[in-house]
Design an enzyme around this catalytic site. Sequence first.
Site, PDB file in Angstrom:
ATOM      1  N   ASP A 347      -8.738   0.398  -7.854  1.00 24.84           N
ATOM      2  CA  ASP A 347      -9.406  -0.800  -7.368  1.00 24.84           C
ATOM      3  C   ASP A 347      -8.383  -1.765  -6.771  1.00 24.84           C
ATOM      4  O   ASP A 347      -7.320  -2.002  -7.356  1.00 24.84           O
ATOM      5  CB  ASP A 347     -10.137  -1.458  -8.543  1.00 24.84           C
ATOM      6  CG  ASP A 347     -10.903  -2.694  -8.145  1.00 24.84           C
ATOM      7  OD1 ASP A 347     -11.852  -2.567  -7.360  1.00 24.84           O
ATOM      8  OD2 ASP A 347     -10.539  -3.790  -8.630  1.00 24.84           O
ATOM      9  N   GLU A 383      -8.450   1.985  -2.987  1.00 25.87           N
ATOM     10  CA  GLU A 383      -9.259   1.004  -2.270  1.00 25.87           C
ATOM     11  C   GLU A 383      -8.230   0.153  -1.538  1.00 25.87           C
ATOM     12  O   GLU A 383      -7.568  -0.690  -2.152  1.00 25.87           O
ATOM     13  CB  GLU A 383     -10.090   0.161  -3.235  1.00 25.87           C
ATOM     14  CG  GLU A 383     -10.987  -0.828  -2.500  1.00 25.87           C
ATOM     15  CD  GLU A 383     -11.771  -1.727  -3.453  1.00 25.87           C
ATOM     16  OE1 GLU A 383     -12.929  -2.048  -3.130  1.00 25.87           O
ATOM     17  OE2 GLU A 383     -11.223  -2.128  -4.495  1.00 25.87           O
TER      18      GLU A 383
END
Length: 694
Positions: A347, A383
């Site tokens: 993330d 990401e």
Amino acid sequence: MMRLSAGCAARLGASWDGRGTNFALFSANATKVELCLFDSQGRRELDRITLPERTEDVWHGYLHDVTPGQLYGYRVHGPYEPELGHRFNAHKLLLDPYAKRLAGRLVWSDAHFAYRAGSPREDLSFDRRDNARGVPKAVVVDETATAGRQEPRPQIPWEDTIIYEAHVKGLTEMHPDVPPNLRGSFGALASPAMIAHFKRLGVTTIELLPIHGLIDDRHLIERKLSNYWGYNTLAFFAPEERYSPHDNALDAFRTTVARLHDAGIEVLLDVVYNHTAEGNHLGPTLSFRGIDNASYYWLHQENRRYYDDFTGCGNSLNVSHPRVLQMVMDSLRYWVETCHVDGFRFDLATTLARGPSGYDRNGSFFAAVRQDPVLAHVKLIAEPWDLGLGGYQVGGFPSQWSEWNDRYRSLLRRYWGGEGSLIGEISRRMTGSSDLYHRDGRKPRASINYVTVHDGFTLADLYSYNHKYNLANGEDNRDGSNNNDSWNCGHEGPTTNAAVQALRLQLRKNQLACLMLAQGVPLLLAGDEVGNSQNGNNNAYCQDNEVGWVGWEGLGTPHDDLIDFIARLTELRRRFPQLRANRWLDGRRSDGSYGVLWLTPNAEEMNEHDWAYPDGRFLAYVLGPTDPGFAALFIVLNAAAQPIGFTLPKLPEYHVWRQLLDTTDERAVIAPFASGASSTAPPRSVLVFAGSVA
């Protein structure tokens, strides 16, 4: 009285060796560290022991009489000087960053703040209340049973990978064929019903939303909500207990991974090393902040009272610090070696590679991962952005990495929404996005293609709503993206209008078809195969209820059940290697062969004028066979609202073209087309043909 000796600093955390337990905690700025032992309920502090030794900023001690199951925490002494970055407060019990198992959950109160809540001096004040009763405790675990143990893994090549993104609870909580006593748990993921579902779809890899130990934000608890998605990590080594309420969470998770592996299915973890659950300068002191705030976090250079927030979550972990980097690397290796996961999705991964001068693709985090012998064999997905300056780094990660390609998502949404003049970029997105990734030895697998993920509309909602409906989140509909490239097909929300329903179904099929036909790695959102809706909520991060859970009502219904359709697509992807290419395509070669031919509707090779066709919405191309014995594929994408006539390719090696897919027609057998024959692409359709000599 506990028998205490110096122990060692070599391994951080609590390490039981069969005779006793070594405790080791890093803190560069502490003046004293106390180990606190608790009863089995975590309510009463039984003993408080000062760790006797400090070696290279690691405080350590060995207790001969502590065995697995012991609950513990730390109190760390040092200066409370927020302006200088120090926030020590020994009145606050702190969770060990290396805790392998958690006992109890956070019970919110003002005692969790190191400052006096409500004071006009805010975090410059000091709070002396003890918070121990309301914080989770770490548990000493027996790791000897798993040390050095090897288990077989599916080891699915990148080019064969099809990812299915899911939430542990949300996927299974309402599935009718999962036993009620398992629903919402780790065990449910590996239940016979779910394994059969994964195999039927043809997915190879399950990517789980965060399962690390987490806490629910106070403002969500006060609104009777929770941090459902789990992007609020407090414990990077411990599985979240809420997904195994009746069993040891670590054992339950390891068993689930083993059973999925037995079925040939990989497990990836979505991990959140970019920030912690402690929030900004007004957040609670639960672990890292009280252990060594100035080491663990990026602090503002001009006033170290405040945090550099690249994540939008109040703080950012400083992975450029050697000990913080060590913690992240130790955590990753632990999940691979002990729990046997097959990889990670990071993330806001840009934050992990930040240094004093910003994002650094040659930084310490990437260097550590690149040389690590354990991580060299697992899948790494970034990401590739955060909210800081220069944070958008799509295409900017090293060759070992794959990346979420939001350029694919945005473009395919716009294209099937009817926007014209996109065929040039569509051609790049459908062939691996070479404009983003073709450098430094990277291959098409660098692009993780997706249209929907947990963050945003589901596929059903993408074609049911022009606007978001997030009022249930309690933020006056301010949260969630306003730029969704969605289209309600003429009616906002649910409808019984047959024409609108048919159009919505058609667009969903087109997106799924493109996802599986595009080179790169496809990622499918759990629930899209059965028309799951979140009622227009495009930010269901706090909805641990029927809004956020997958609704399986669409099973068996003509407008929602796309399981068999997806199964056809994944089977098509397996049959034709050119859809799973591990090298970049080229056009017409000197010997007449080709990787890809871009064709006009008249089956002529496209020139510069054709690419610039005003408002074009039609794209057709041939993917050449990768090996002798395989057929070429002819793919037609017609995003126009009207039918468009076209000619089947006139290639000497193929006499006929057999239709494999028409997203507007479910007929199993379609008569073959002669080379050079005329046909028509229906409005908003995807067609696929395979070349044949007869």
